[in-house]
Write an enzyme that holds these catalytic residues in place. Structure first.
Site, mmCIF file in Angstrom:
data_model
loop_
_atom_site.group_PDB
_atom_site.id
_atom_site.type_symbol
_atom_site.label_atom_id
_atom_site.label_comp_id
_atom_site.label_asym_id
_atom_site.label_seq_id
_atom_site.Cartn_x
_atom_site.Cartn_y
_atom_site.Cartn_z
ATOM 1 C CE LYS A 187 -2.833 3.376 1.264
ATOM 2 N NZ LYS A 187 -1.690 4.376 1.407
ATOM 3 C CD GLU A 262 12.572 0.536 10.397
ATOM 4 O OE1 GLU A 262 13.127 1.646 10.536
ATOM 5 O OE2 GLU A 262 13.232 -0.510 10.498
ATOM 6 C CD GLU A 396 9.455 12.657 12.101
ATOM 7 O OE1 GLU A 396 8.192 12.405 12.028
ATOM 8 O OE2 GLU A 396 10.398 11.771 11.605
HETATM 9 P P1 NAD Z 1 1.995 8.448 7.835
HETATM 10 O O1 NAD Z 1 1.959 7.632 8.908
HETATM 11 O O2 NAD Z 1 0.839 9.447 7.401
HETATM 12 O O3 NAD Z 1 1.502 7.286 6.397
HETATM 13 C C1 NAD Z 1 2.231 6.282 6.228
HETATM 14 C C2 NAD Z 1 1.337 5.323 5.451
HETATM 15 O O4 NAD Z 1 -0.003 5.031 6.467
HETATM 16 C C3 NAD Z 1 0.634 5.646 4.326
HETATM 17 O O5 NAD Z 1 0.542 4.932 3.082
HETATM 18 C C4 NAD Z 1 -0.922 5.961 4.726
HETATM 19 O O6 NAD Z 1 -1.864 5.797 3.707
HETATM 20 C C5 NAD Z 1 -0.880 4.844 5.964
HETATM 21 N N1 NAD Z 1 -2.015 5.134 6.895
HETATM 22 C C6 NAD Z 1 -2.702 6.221 7.148
HETATM 23 N N2 NAD Z 1 -3.315 6.127 7.998
HETATM 24 C C7 NAD Z 1 -3.302 4.555 8.418
HETATM 25 C C8 NAD Z 1 -4.177 3.730 9.290
HETATM 26 N N3 NAD Z 1 -4.948 4.345 10.296
HETATM 27 N N4 NAD Z 1 -3.787 2.541 9.535
HETATM 28 C C9 NAD Z 1 -2.872 1.998 8.602
HETATM 29 N N5 NAD Z 1 -2.230 2.647 7.585
HETATM 30 C C10 NAD Z 1 -2.378 4.186 7.549
HETATM 31 O O7 NAD Z 1 3.396 9.018 7.271
HETATM 32 P P2 NAD Z 1 3.798 9.777 6.189
HETATM 33 O O8 NAD Z 1 3.551 11.221 6.546
HETATM 34 O O9 NAD Z 1 3.534 9.075 4.845
HETATM 35 O O10 NAD Z 1 5.462 9.763 6.234
HETATM 36 C C11 NAD Z 1 6.329 10.347 7.084
HETATM 37 C C12 NAD Z 1 6.628 9.586 8.514
HETATM 38 O O11 NAD Z 1 7.409 8.476 8.131
HETATM 39 C C13 NAD Z 1 7.572 10.465 9.344
HETATM 40 O O12 NAD Z 1 7.165 10.418 10.673
HETATM 41 C C14 NAD Z 1 8.814 9.716 9.056
HETATM 42 O O13 NAD Z 1 9.824 9.892 10.061
HETATM 43 C C15 NAD Z 1 8.429 8.159 9.151
HETATM 44 N N6 NAD Z 1 9.559 7.395 8.184
HETATM 45 C C16 NAD Z 1 10.167 6.436 9.214
HETATM 46 C C17 NAD Z 1 11.141 5.887 8.341
HETATM 47 C C18 NAD Z 1 11.908 4.778 9.150
HETATM 48 O O14 NAD Z 1 12.610 3.988 8.683
HETATM 49 N N7 NAD Z 1 11.972 4.822 10.556
HETATM 50 C C19 NAD Z 1 11.572 5.794 6.917
HETATM 51 C C20 NAD Z 1 10.608 6.854 6.408
HETATM 52 C C21 NAD Z 1 9.748 7.820 6.955
#
Ligand code: NAD
Length: 492
Positions: A187, A262, A396
């Site tokens: 996804k 992650e 963050e």
């Molecule tokens: P997000 O959590 O908003 O979304 C990530 C994914 O989760 C998307 O595909 C989204 O559609 C899905 N999602 C949204 N609501 C959901 C729910 N209720 N249940 C299941 N899935 C759901 O994150 P973002 O804004 O896309 O990305 C930024 C974040 O990701 C930052 O916090 C960043 O630090 C983190 N990140 C972490 C790593 C790591 O390796 N630790 C790597 C990259 C990004």
């Protein structure tokens, strides 16, 4: 194909975007029920660049059923054949590197040149996990009878990924579960689905139908349907902490499921008084990942620098950032493009306003660049004299904002480092090996650099302490985490 000029890249992007976008389900490229779509917008000018299928729960259930049907044959297939297919995935990605990088640049906003690097990194991870295939071993216990273990896949795995490294995650994060014999449903993030949907076309016939599928939907309906589906007991998530916690909750309400997370970070680079200020400045800029507008989880967004070298570090950072060029991500010479969307852009500007109110001094940046009137650009920003407890220093931001916190001999930089809820990466600059090792042991983070920053190394486990996550990736731990151990005891 080498990356072209901006005009050539734009022409190629327009050609790519004229496609009819489809999901990959059961080996078929399909639309959403009733032809429903949602719009993907460009961070360059907010224009609509594509209408992509907006899946629903019913479609997710269909995809899971197809994955369940495909699983037994995939599980029983020779492990080296599975690994070979994952190697072919790497070859296909590299053969299409420019198109995949251009699609990442146009919906995500990071420069096309660095997104090419993401494709290469993804291919490297595929080959790494393919090469580890025979390491999914068990052991034999000395005994009068026969006792041994073996590793087996879970079944259907859901992989949910964020917007910031779209193709890197779409490819690299499916490699380990596929080599391990699971079927995978990916996804992608709704803001940046284009490269994954292009990949769907490129590899439609690579894996048997149902083994690898891609579903996209606007909002949480599709990912939540995956997490809550009773047949999915292994979930690999990369994204924000609140979403990660919501996934844990959904998973716990619907089954006994293994979830790895992650998540975000508020990472720090600690510079001791004996460190070379030029190297600290270089490491801090590299660590901040300005090239992704700071939208990288491992970004060292706090610089904890000893007062005695702080002025020299700030001067060198200012000098280096003068040469940093912002502009269209389709120009291969640009260093930084826009943030991914309006929400991120406004969030970053809010943090900048609050930092100024809290007394931080803007050294460079702090606003949208002059001359770039459209697009979600924010200049690479360095804030000095930041209070370690302020919002900009503890939350963050996920934007191009680096906070300098000065410390003296009366302060404990490790305590400041560990005072935030996150614990993903940490960086230490010193020439004193004892100081470096003592600090490395004390940092509450999963990944530490000494006299370096930002870089990942194949085989070194990546993942967070505290609110930054659970589980380790980019290493054999990731592969083994997609297997479960079985103990077999034979009476002779
Ligand atoms: P997000 O959590 O908003 O979304 C990530 C994914 O989760 C998307 O595909 C989204 O559609 C899905 N999602 C949204 N609501 C959901 C729910 N209720 N249940 C299941 N899935 C759901 O994150 P973002 O804004 O896309 O990305 C930024 C974040 O990701 C930052 O916090 C960043 O630090 C983190 N990140 C972490 C790593 C790591 O390796 N630790 C790597 C990259 C990004």
């Amino acid at each position: 194909m080498a990356l072209g000029t901006t005009a050539e890249n734009l022409a190629r992007v327009q050609q790519l975007l004229s496609a009819d976008w489809r999901l990959l389900v059961g080996g078929e490229l399909i639309g959403a029920p009733d032809g429903r779509t949602f719009e993907v917008t460009s961070p360059l000018d907010e224009s609509t660049i594509a209408a992509v299928p907006d899946a629903d729960e019913e479609l997710v259930n269909d995809a899971v059923a197809r994955a369940e049907a495909a699983f037994p044959a995939w599980r029983d297939r020779d492990v080296l054949e599975r690994a070979d297919l994952v190697r072919t995935l790497a070859d296909i990605a590299e053969a299409n590197i420019d198109d995949l990088a251009l699609l990442d640049a146009v919906d995500g906003g990071a420069p096309v040149s660095v997104m090419s690097g993401d494709v290469r990194m993804a291919a490297g991870l595929c080959r790494y996990f393919a090469g580890l295939a025979l390491e999914m071993k068990g052991f034999t216990l000395p005994s009068e009878d026969m006792r041994f273990t073996m590793r087996q896949p879970f079944g259907v795995v859901a992989k949910i990924i964020p917007f910031n490294h779209p193709i890197l995650f779409a490819i690299s994060k499916i490699a380990a579960p596929l080599v391990a014999g699971n079927c995978v449903i990916l996804k992608p993030a709704e803001a940046t689905p284009m490269s994954a949907l292009h990949l769907a076309r490129l590899i439609q016939d690579l894996f048997p139908p149902g083994v690898f599928q891609i579903v996209v939907g606007n909002g949480p309906t599709v990912p939540r349907a995956l997490v809550r589906h009773p047949a999915i007991t292994r979930i690999g998530f990369t994204g924000s902490e609140p979403t990660g916690r919501s996934i844990q909750q959904d998973a716990a309400q619907t089954g006994v499921k293994k979830v790895t997370l992650e998540l975000g970070g508020k990472n720090a680079l600690i510079a001791y008084p004996d460190a070379d200020p030029d190297k600290v400045a270089q490491g801090a800029i590299q660590g901040m990942n300005f090239t992704w507008s700071g939208q990288s989880c491992g970004s060292t967004s706090r610089l904890l620098v000893h007062e005695s070298i702080a002025d020299a570090v700030v001067a060198e950072m200012t000098r280096r950032l003068k040469g940093h060029v912002l502009g269209s991500p389709l120009d291969p010479d640009n260093d930084q493009g826009p943030l991914v969307n309006r929400e991120q852009y406004e969030k970053v500007l809010r943090y900048l306003a609050s930092a100024k109110e809290d007394g931080a001094v803007v050294v460079t940046g702090g606003r949208r660049p002059q001359g770039l009137d459209t697009g979600y650009y924010v200049e690479p920003t360095v804030l000095d004299h930041v209070d370690a407890t302020s919002a900009v220093a503890t939350e963050e931001i996920f934007g191009p904002v680096l906070s300098i916190i000065r410390w003296t001999d009366n302060d404990d930089p490790v305590a400041i480092h560990n005072s935030v809820r996150y614990g993903l990466t940490g960086s230490i600059y010193t020439n004193n090996i004892q100081q470096a090792m003592r600090t490395a042991k004390q940092l509450e983070t999963g990944y530490v650099w000494i006299n370096d920053s930002s870089r990942h190394f194949l085989g070194m486990p990546f993942g967070g302490f505290k609110a930054s996550g659970l589980g380790r990736e980019e290493s054999i731990d990731e592969l083994l985490s997609y297997t479960q151990e079985k103990s077999i005891n034979i009476k002779l």
